[in-house]
Enzyme design. Structure first.
Site: not given
Ligand code: 13P
Length: 249
Positions: A9-11, A95, A97, A167, A173, A213, A234
């Protein structure tokens, strides 16, 4: 045996040029890899580049969101048919976020899940508790509620392609990872909800990914857990070498 799925997931990272560069480096690194399914979910504007780059490879392309209506006056939104017309096969839904910053609710998650499934997309449905909920002992309740409402009105036949991702929001993050045991416990709660909604056989075949993470350093231990059927990555998915190490845990 459930085939594991490792998803990036590149966000809100990478331009089309950077996407093309990623695939140039990444595809040869994983070309011989058949043990796991691999999916990369870049921002919308990179999807076309990603699909073209990944054509004929063992890497699928997913979006990070989708609108719940077929089409209409929804400025700035993208429909499921727009995604499939590009060759996109997967979509992340719900997600944390999006729940936190963009008003995503259990109801919109449910509607998005429905339209994604109707259009043959593989939804990666995200659920997970925030830190206060975990500390208050509410993790199970939160997971049950999020699953129950997301699954509402969807039949097992229709849900066939569904993938879940656990998640924990406090692990995203932050460099804090759930222990394999914590993830495993949460996955069992989710699997039980899936069993209630879709039946035992469905639940046994359901893939539940862990996200939060995931790094090359902890992927092996997490993926060794019988309940963990893959990862949603991420930060560590942005670099081809680092994501390759996770894919090859
Ligand atoms: P991180 O791997 O950066 O913690 O993000 C996880 C995430 O939200 C994947 O969708």
């Amino acid at each position: 045996m459930r085939k594991k799925l490792i998803a990036a997931n590149w966000k809100m990272y990478k331009t089309p040029e950077q996407t093309a560069a990623f695939f140039r480096e990444f595809l040869p690194l994983v070309a011989a890899h058949t043990r796991d399914e691999i999916v990369v979910c870049p921002p919308y504007i990179d999807l076309q580049t990603a699909v073209a780059a990944a054509e004929g490879s063992n890497v699928a392309v997913g979006a990070q969101n989708v609108h719940w209506e077929k089409e209409g006056a929804f400025t700035g939104e993208i429909s499921a048919t727009m995604l499939t017309s590009l060759g996109v096969t997967h979509v992340i839904i719900g997600h944390s976020e999006r729940r936190q910053y963009f008003n995503e609710t259990d109801d919109t998650v449910n509607r998005k899940l429905e339209i994604a499934l109707e259009n043959g997309l593989t939804p990666i449905l995200c659920v997970g508790e925030v830190l206060e909920e975990r500390e208050a002992g509410l993790t199970e309740d939160v997971l049950r509620r999020q699953c129950m409402r997301a699954f509402n009105g969807i039949s097992a036949r229709k849900a066939a392609k569904l993938v879940l991702a656990y998640e924990p929001v406090w692990a995203i993050g932050t460099g804090k990872t759930a222990t394999p045991q914590m993830a495993s416990d949460a996955h069992q709660v989710i699997r039980h909800e899936a069993e209630k909604a879709f039946g035992k056989e469905f639940a046994e075949g359901l893939r539940i990914l862990y996200g939060g993470s995931v790094k090359p350093e902890n992927a092996t231990v997490l993926m060794a857990e019988a309940e963990i059927d893959g990862a949603l990555v991420g930060g560590a998915s942005l670099d081809p070498a680092s994501f390759t190490k996770i894919v090859k845990y």
